[in-house]
Design a protein around this motif. Structure first.
Motif: not given
Length: 750
Positions: A107-118, A264-280
């Protein structure tokens, strides 16, 4: 290379919508309404909803069927799960369209999750369920008061509001009991719920923590069983006697995460999250492929593969940046009574923040499973992505639309075919598996437009499982790359897309040979004539059927035609006085035939003599003026032109020379609320629009023509000519007074 900087201000005042003419009053669209309108105007192709789905019957459910407003699609409806704050919604398959847990399904579909970003809240979830409430199934909220809806549940997970529970196991059971029972959920989580301290923890706002109490960094897609206590991890925080108990969700898989997102937050090996991933503000395609016995037939375990962004929402091309994950499905947890079936659908919820959650379905399990393919043959050989084919080659392009399985026929299939460019198509035939052919008449038979639209005469079914639409033609005498072309086949039971391969047309081996010596410097104050020959190989063209295209120092020059009065294949290329700059100059030349064939390029290095005047410089003359924009919001996207009065002068005292102007803009911010503007500054010129960001972008190039210059950059700006600085506002822009800084950079490119 010299570099000069000058800074200026941008000021923007935005008001609300004004009534005009005979309209007594006009209500301004809210940002949520504007976003919903934009989403419905850009819906991808789907199928009707009402025939196959029921809206959730819970008194709290706000789900509605809304028609597409996109004129480019047909028979398409969307489900709107939420479109405001403190809402919950659900849509479920009709009982006769249940998900078969014992059969392979797609099954397949298109989803729209708004444009609010963070600022988005909170997301939606795909759900398989056998809750006793059936179509009434939703999270069991503690009250019928809509303001008690907890957005983090997404309408399917349990409610975490028992902060004084002393036992962790009882906490897990308590939360699980309020979820949709006997269910599996795939969540599209756009909002982080990360309360984790004694001061901040309150009801239902801690699901997005890991087991070590660290907040997740960004939006994500992941799955588990909402009615299973093990899907929740109990946390406790205390200071001496006071304590609070709260839960986070546990996922059965690592899920799908954007590249920027850390664990996880505070781990120097990981950058900040991408809030343009879904609600964009974009539609995202999702495909779920279920294999009933793949994982472990003896334990009744199936396997689900879910893929995200596997089609481009604008072009429809498959496999752009697809992200995919496979998880086991424990049938007993979904179907403890062994019926082999499950209702399926979507839930969504919001809390204090809002979000438009929409779904467009394009393939339903157990209804019709179909696909389409495109095969291109040149000289009898199949063309794959990146292949090179010869000009003049005969081609055949076959579209095969196939009925793979289903419980009903695939009816009223409309073929909307975009043919690849640089091929002249002459014939089209349509043949069904049952031997019947479609008659192609009238405008459908005109292939010169590059489009072919046709309603297939026969439905596809088990008795007639495929149809082939076959085109024949010939590759044109043009070189270069040919992009993939997307075609759609849309029926009332399913919609599918396919693309042709991207390929290149091989030019004939024409080339240019220079006879004039180019090793010595040229006097820049005199015109220059370069003489050469065109090698046409075995091709036969008169001089008058050939012209030269060229680029001097990267700038396109006027075309120069060959003359029949000259020797066959001889050319004389002219450079006007003061065309060359002192020092090195690059010249690129190609010969082009009247029917579009292009030679291999000839690259020359020409040296111009030093400027005999011996002086001069280029610089800004004075500071830039403020840029001012004013406008009234309409709730729709619009562009504002800068008000009169802006000036920016560049003075160049050299006889010859060139310079480039670049611009970069800091985000436009309301100086009272610090809200970022939902819009972009755009520079428009004859070469096209350029969106300005905080990275310097070239906006203007200038070259002196034998004398110095004083250029006011804004002289050519006008709204009527569609040139200059414009402010593009999205429909969700909010009234306010915004300011920013624009940095102008002047580069001496001589």
């Amino acid at each position: 290379m010299l570099r000069y900087l000058v800074y200026g201000l941008i000021s923007l005042g935005l008001g609300g919508l004004l009534g005009m003419g005979s309209v007594a009053s006009a209500a301004q669209l809210t940002p949520e309404q504007s976003d919903l309108q934009d989403a419905l105007q850009t819906t991808p192709q789907g199928i009707p909803v009402s025939t196959y789905f029921d809206m959730g019957t819970s008194s709290l459910s706000q789900a509605r069927v809304v028609p597409s407003r996109n004129s480019a699609v047909t028979n398409t409806e969307a489900v709107r799960l939420t479109n405001g704050t403190y809402q919950v919604g659900a849509v479920w398959s009709k009982p006769e369209r249940k998900f078969d847990l014992n059969q392979d399904q797609t099954l397949s579909m298109w989803v729209y999750l708004g444009n609010q970003f963070d600022k988005a809240a909170d997301g939606m979830a795909f759900v398989l369920q056998n809750d006793k409430r059936g179509k009434d199934a939703l999270t069991k909220f503690p009250s019928s008061d809509p303001h008690k809806i907890q957005g983090e549940t997404l309408g399917v997970w349990g409610v975490d509001n028992n902060n004084q529970e002393t036992d962790g196991g009882r906490m897990q059971q308590y939360v699980a009991d309020s979820a949709i029972q006997n269910s599996w959920a795939l969540e599209f989580d756009t909002h982080l719920n990360t309360d984790n301290t004694l001061r901040t923890v309150h009801e239902a706002n801690s699901f997005d923590l890991d087991k070590k109490n660290h907040p997740l960094l960004g939006p994500h897609i992941a799955s588990n069983y909402p009615g299973d206590p093990k899907s929740y991890f109990p946390h406790i925080v205390y200071s001496w006697i006071p304590f609070k108990r709260y839960a986070s969700t546990v996922y059965q898989d690592k899920g799908i995460l954007p590249e920027k997102r850390g664990a996880v937050k505070g781990n120097a090996n990981h950058p900040e999250g991408d809030f343009s991933f879904l609600s964009n503000g974009q539609w995202h395609h999702v495909t779920l492929t279920y294999e009933a016995q793949k994982a472990n037939a003896s334990t009744g375990t199936g396997q689900m593969t879910y893929s995200f962004d596997d089609r481009d929402p604008h072009s429809g091309i498959a496999g752009r940046s697809v992200m995919s994950t496979t998880v086991p499905i424990d049938k007993h947890k979904i179907d403890p009574d062994g019926s082999g079936k499950a209702l399926w659908g979507f839930t969504g919820a919001t809390g204090a923040w809002d979000e438009n959650n929409l779904v467009v379905f394009d393939q339903i399990p157990s209804l019709v499973k179909g696909n389409s393919t495109a095969t291109l043959l040149a000289d009898g050989k199949e063309v794959n992505n990146g292949d090179v084919i010869d000009h003049g080659s005969p081609v055949q392009l076959d579209y095969r639309v196939q009925y793979q399985s289903g419980s009903v026929d695939w009816q009223k299939i409309a073929a909307q075919i975009t043919l690849p460019q640089k091929i002249t198509f002459k014939t089209v035939t349509i043949t069904n598996a049952n031997g019947q052919t479609d008659a192609v008449l009238g405008k459908d038979a005109d292939l010169s437009t590059g489009k072919f639209t046709h309603q297939l005469a026969n439905p596809l079914s088990k008795e007639n499982p495929w149809v082939t639409i076959s085109f024949t033609g010939k590759v044109q005498t043009q070189s270069g790359s040919v992009a993939a072309a997307v075609s759609e086949f849309n029926g009332t039971e399913a919609a599918t897309e396919t693309t042709t391969p991207q390929f290149n047309i091989d030019p004939p081996q024409m080339s240019l040979q220079m006879l004039t010596a180019t090793g010595e410097p040229f006097d820049n104050q005199e015109s220059v004539t370069l003489t050469g020959l065109v090698d046409l190989g075995n091709l036969q063209y008169r001089n008058s059927q050939l012209h030269i295209e060229s680029w001097l120092n990267g700038k396109r020059q006027d075309e120069q035609s060959l003359r029949d009065s000259d020797e066959a294949r001889e050319f004389h290329y002219n450079l006007a006085a003061n065309s060359l700059r002192p020092g090195n100059n690059s010249l690129e030349m190609v010969v082009v035939t009247a029917d579009g064939l292009m030679s291999n390029p000839l690259y020359l290095n020409l040296t111009g003599m030093a400027d005999s005047t011996g002086g001069g410089e280029v610089s800004f003359s004075g500071q830039s003026m403020p840029l001012i924009f004013n406008g009234q919001l309409t709730g729709r996207p619009q562009e504002l032109f800068s008000q009169a009065g802006f000036a920016l002068h560049v003075t160049d005292s050299r006889l010859t020379g060139s310079w480039q102007l670049q611009a970069q803009v800091a985000p436009l911010t309301d100086f009272t609320t610090h809200r970022l503007l939902a819009g972009n500054l755009i520079y428009k010129s004859a070469t096209g629009p350029i969106t300005l960001t905080n990275v310097a972008r070239p906006v203007m190039d200038h070259e002196n023509q034998g004398s110095g210059s004083d250029v006011n950059v804004a002289d050519s700006w006008s709204a009527a000519a569609n040139q200059g600085l414009f402010l593009h506002l999205s429909g969700g822009a909010v009234a306010g007074n915004y300011q920013s800084k624009i940095t102008w950079t002047l580069l001496d490119t001589a």
